[in-house]
Every structure is written in structure tokens, then in C-alpha cells.
Design a protein around this motif. Sequence first.
Motif, PDB file in Angstrom:
ATOM      1  N   PRO A  68       0.816  -1.220   0.000  1.00  0.00           N
ATOM      2  CA  PRO A  68       0.000   0.000   0.000  1.00  0.00           C
ATOM      3  C   PRO A  68       0.848   1.268   0.000  1.00  0.00           C
ATOM      4  N   PHE A  69       0.443   2.218  -0.843  1.00  0.00           N
ATOM      5  CA  PHE A  69       1.146   3.497  -0.924  1.00  0.00           C
ATOM      6  C   PHE A  69       0.135   4.589  -1.231  1.00  0.00           C
ATOM      7  N   ASP A  70       0.483   5.809  -0.843  1.00  0.00           N
ATOM      8  CA  ASP A  70      -0.383   6.952  -1.081  1.00  0.00           C
ATOM      9  C   ASP A  70      -0.112   7.541  -2.455  1.00  0.00           C
ATOM     10  N   MET A  71      -1.199   7.881  -3.168  1.00  0.00           N
ATOM     11  CA  MET A  71      -1.093   8.531  -4.467  1.00  0.00           C
ATOM     12  C   MET A  71      -2.231   9.513  -4.608  1.00  0.00           C
ATOM     13  N   MET A  72      -2.319  10.187  -5.753  1.00  0.00           N
ATOM     14  CA  MET A  72      -3.233  11.322  -5.882  1.00  0.00           C
ATOM     15  C   MET A  72      -4.692  10.948  -5.646  1.00  0.00           C
ATOM     16  N   ALA A  73      -5.093   9.715  -5.996  1.00  0.00           N
ATOM     17  CA  ALA A  73      -6.501   9.336  -5.882  1.00  0.00           C
ATOM     18  C   ALA A  73      -6.836   8.642  -4.575  1.00  0.00           C
ATOM     19  N   GLY A  74      -5.820   8.300  -3.781  1.00  0.00           N
ATOM     20  CA  GLY A  74      -6.082   7.605  -2.535  1.00  0.00           C
ATOM     21  C   GLY A  74      -4.903   6.747  -2.125  1.00  0.00           C
ATOM     22  N   ARG A  75      -5.181   5.684  -1.404  1.00  0.00           N
ATOM     23  CA  ARG A  75      -4.142   4.749  -0.975  1.00  0.00           C
ATOM     24  C   ARG A  75      -4.414   3.414  -1.663  1.00  0.00           C
ATOM     25  N   MET A  76      -3.440   2.909  -2.398  1.00  0.00           N
ATOM     26  CA  MET A  76      -3.671   1.732  -3.222  1.00  0.00           C
ATOM     27  C   MET A  76      -2.564   0.705  -3.080  1.00  0.00           C
ATOM     28  N   ALA A  77      -2.832  -0.474  -3.597  1.00  0.00           N
ATOM     29  CA  ALA A  77      -1.853  -1.547  -3.657  1.00  0.00           C
ATOM     30  C   ALA A  77      -2.176  -2.408  -4.864  1.00  0.00           C
ATOM     31  N   VAL A  78      -1.156  -3.119  -5.365  1.00  0.00           N
ATOM     32  CA  VAL A  78      -1.349  -4.081  -6.447  1.00  0.00           C
ATOM     33  C   VAL A  78      -1.010  -5.454  -5.886  1.00  0.00           C
ATOM     34  N   VAL A  79      -1.916  -6.397  -6.078  1.00  0.00           N
ATOM     35  CA  VAL A  79      -1.783  -7.710  -5.444  1.00  0.00           C
ATOM     36  C   VAL A  79      -2.099  -8.816  -6.461  1.00  0.00           C
ATOM     37  N   THR A  80      -1.813 -10.042  -6.036  1.00  0.00           N
ATOM     38  CA  THR A  80      -2.231 -11.205  -6.818  1.00  0.00           C
ATOM     39  C   THR A  80      -2.994 -12.151  -5.906  1.00  0.00           C
ATOM     40  N   ASP A  81      -3.931 -12.881  -6.504  1.00  0.00           N
ATOM     41  CA  ASP A  81      -4.624 -13.908  -5.734  1.00  0.00           C
ATOM     42  C   ASP A  81      -3.765 -15.171  -5.704  1.00  0.00           C
ATOM     43  N   PRO A  82      -4.146 -16.210  -4.964  1.00  0.00           N
ATOM     44  CA  PRO A  82      -3.295 -17.401  -4.857  1.00  0.00           C
ATOM     45  C   PRO A  82      -3.038 -18.123  -6.181  1.00  0.00           C
ATOM     46  N   GLN A  83      -3.889 -17.873  -7.199  1.00  0.00           N
ATOM     47  CA  GLN A  83      -3.707 -18.530  -8.499  1.00  0.00           C
ATOM     48  C   GLN A  83      -3.011 -17.628  -9.515  1.00  0.00           C
ATOM     49  N   GLY A  84      -2.586 -16.442  -9.070  1.00  0.00           N
ATOM     50  CA  GLY A  84      -1.757 -15.589  -9.921  1.00  0.00           C
ATOM     51  C   GLY A  84      -2.452 -14.446 -10.615  1.00  0.00           C
ATOM     52  N   ALA A  85      -3.761 -14.246 -10.414  1.00  0.00           N
ATOM     53  CA  ALA A  85      -4.467 -13.135 -11.061  1.00  0.00           C
ATOM     54  C   ALA A  85      -4.128 -11.831 -10.356  1.00  0.00           C
ATOM     55  N   THR A  86      -3.743 -10.835 -11.136  1.00  0.00           N
ATOM     56  CA  THR A  86      -3.353  -9.536 -10.592  1.00  0.00           C
ATOM     57  C   THR A  86      -4.542  -8.578 -10.586  1.00  0.00           C
ATOM     58  N   PHE A  87      -4.668  -7.811  -9.509  1.00  0.00           N
ATOM     59  CA  PHE A  87      -5.670  -6.765  -9.434  1.00  0.00           C
ATOM     60  C   PHE A  87      -5.175  -5.697  -8.469  1.00  0.00           C
ATOM     61  N   ALA A  88      -5.842  -4.556  -8.474  1.00  0.00           N
ATOM     62  CA  ALA A  88      -5.478  -3.469  -7.580  1.00  0.00           C
ATOM     63  C   ALA A  88      -6.613  -3.193  -6.613  1.00  0.00           C
ATOM     64  N   VAL A  89      -6.244  -2.695  -5.430  1.00  0.00           N
ATOM     65  CA  VAL A  89      -7.237  -2.238  -4.460  1.00  0.00           C
ATOM     66  C   VAL A  89      -6.903  -0.795  -4.114  1.00  0.00           C
ATOM     67  N   ILE A  90      -7.928  -0.004  -3.859  1.00  0.00           N
ATOM     68  CA  ILE A  90      -7.701   1.405  -3.533  1.00  0.00           C
ATOM     69  C   ILE A  90      -8.733   1.895  -2.527  1.00  0.00           C
ATOM     70  N   THR A  91      -8.243   2.623  -1.552  1.00  0.00           N
ATOM     71  CA  THR A  91      -9.101   3.374  -0.664  1.00  0.00           C
ATOM     72  C   THR A  91      -9.134   4.793  -1.210  1.00  0.00           C
ATOM     73  N   PRO A  92     -10.213   5.174  -1.887  1.00  0.00           N
ATOM     74  CA  PRO A  92     -10.235   6.479  -2.553  1.00  0.00           C
ATOM     75  C   PRO A  92     -10.287   7.628  -1.554  1.00  0.00           C
ATOM     76  N   LYS A  93      -9.694   8.740  -1.971  1.00  0.00           N
ATOM     77  CA  LYS A  93      -9.810   9.948  -1.160  1.00  0.00           C
ATOM     78  C   LYS A  93     -11.267  10.414  -1.186  1.00  0.00           C
ATOM     79  N   PRO A  94     -11.736  11.008  -0.083  1.00  0.00           N
ATOM     80  CA  PRO A  94     -13.105  11.525  -0.075  1.00  0.00           C
ATOM     81  C   PRO A  94     -13.294  12.571  -1.168  1.00  0.00           C
ATOM     82  N   MET A  95     -14.459  12.583  -1.768  1.00  0.00           N
ATOM     83  CA  MET A  95     -14.766  13.574  -2.793  1.00  0.00           C
ATOM     84  C   MET A  95     -14.833  14.956  -2.148  1.00  0.00           C
ATOM     85  N   GLU A  96     -14.197  15.934  -2.793  1.00  0.00           N
ATOM     86  CA  GLU A  96     -14.226  17.292  -2.265  1.00  0.00           C
ATOM     87  C   GLU A  96     -15.528  17.988  -2.635  1.00  0.00           C
TER      88      GLU A  96
END
Length: 263
Positions: free
Chosen positions: A235-263
Amino acid sequence: MPEVTSAYQPGTPCWVDLAAPDQQAAIDFYSSVFGWTGAIGPAETGGYAVCELNGKPVAGIMAAMAMGGQPPPPTVWTTYLAATDADATAGAVSSAGGTILMPVMDVMTLGRMCIAADPTGAVFGVWQAVDFPGAGIVNEHGALIWNELNTTDRSAAAAFYQSSFGIESTAMEMEGAENYYALKVGDRPVGGMQPMSEQMPPDTPSHWLAYFSVADADETVGKVTAAGGAALQEPFDMMAGRMAVVTDPQGATFAVITPKPME
């Protein structure tokens, strides 16, 4: 609850699904990470599982099977772009330099679809809704929030998606978003595009990356690793929120993000 109540505009990402060698294990993994519910479907649908969140369809999981003498599909999340006419869109894809990997077919009375690749090699689906419009909930914990094209040739990809889907690409004029482009349907951003990151292995092909919204990116990565997955980018902070890039146990890659609140 951000339920989808109107039809997806052509060119908008409307669905994602996963082909997994062990379908039940994949359903169990994503249920534990995101709180989805899902079960292997009936034989007439090839066992396709429509996973739900809060009673709304959110993503599909199928068994990766060899068909027509072809090897099983790779273990990846596929992004589907909405179309009003799958046949016409398939023709536009071919005319714009794309490749049809799976021809247009009916999916019972749910809709029509095909699988294609853009000229840079990124694979995506086309979905013409009939009875099934696509994801019924987005932009909340456990649901799809963003789809991002990582490409080896940004200019070629931009021209292709504009020609075949009418998707426009616009540079993001924000600090921290250098070389990042918004993909727009009309005036509405529906996804992003960026050149392939130097952090990726040199043989990584162009690809679409699915982002799922989560309430706490760090906690979710903990669930991913506890369930047998792995973090490619912690997990790292970026302009749109806090995100990470992960893989599931079978190797599929996806991203997760906690978005910043809308202003």
C-alpha cells in the motif's frame, strides 16, 4: 449504496470476470477478501459464477478450460467494454487494427459478447447487454471502481480505442499524474491509461488492470496475504487515494484502492 440504475454508455467498462484453474478456490478467496457471495453456476452456463455484493452482481468467476483445441485462458481479470452492437463493434475493432480472439456469441438471453486484443496486445471483452447490463454496484468496498490500461504504445492504444469505441484520452494535468491519461466517454472519465511502468517485468504484456474499492487498503492487503495471495506493490499513497497491487493465490493480478473523499 452506489447502485447502477441506468445502462452503461458504449465504451464504458461494465463488467469484469476471472478465469481460474480452481474456480471454487477463487470464489472462496474473493469472498473472504471482499465479502462477495457466489456459487458455481449450472451446467448450461458452463458453471459461470456471478458473484454478488449486497445482493447485486459485481464480478464473474469461471473455470479456466481449454476449448476448441486452444489452451486454457490465462488466470487474469478481463475488463469488458459496453457496446450497443457487439457485431458492429467487433468489426470496428478489426478495422482499427485489433484482433478478435473469441468471435461474437450469444450468452443465453443475457447479452452478446466477444473477446479481443488491441494492437498493443491488451486483451478485453465486449459486452452488448440484453437481459444483463453488467455490474449492478460500483465504487464501494468490494466493488469495481476503476479500469486502467497499461500499454507498451500509448499513442497506438489511444487511436485504437477512439476509433473502435469513441473513447477519448486526455492527459491528466495534476501533480503526480505525469504520463497518465483519463479515458473518457463523453465528458465522463471511465478509466485510465498509462505507459507500461518500468517497475513491471520487461516481458509484461499490455493489459487492463481492474481496481476494487476498499475501506482500508492496508487491511485488505493483510486479508489477501492471509488467504494465500501476495502483494506486488505494498500500500502506498497517491493522488486518488491509498492503493496496492496484489495477486490472488492462483496468480491473477488486481489493484485495491481506498479512494480519497470527494471534495
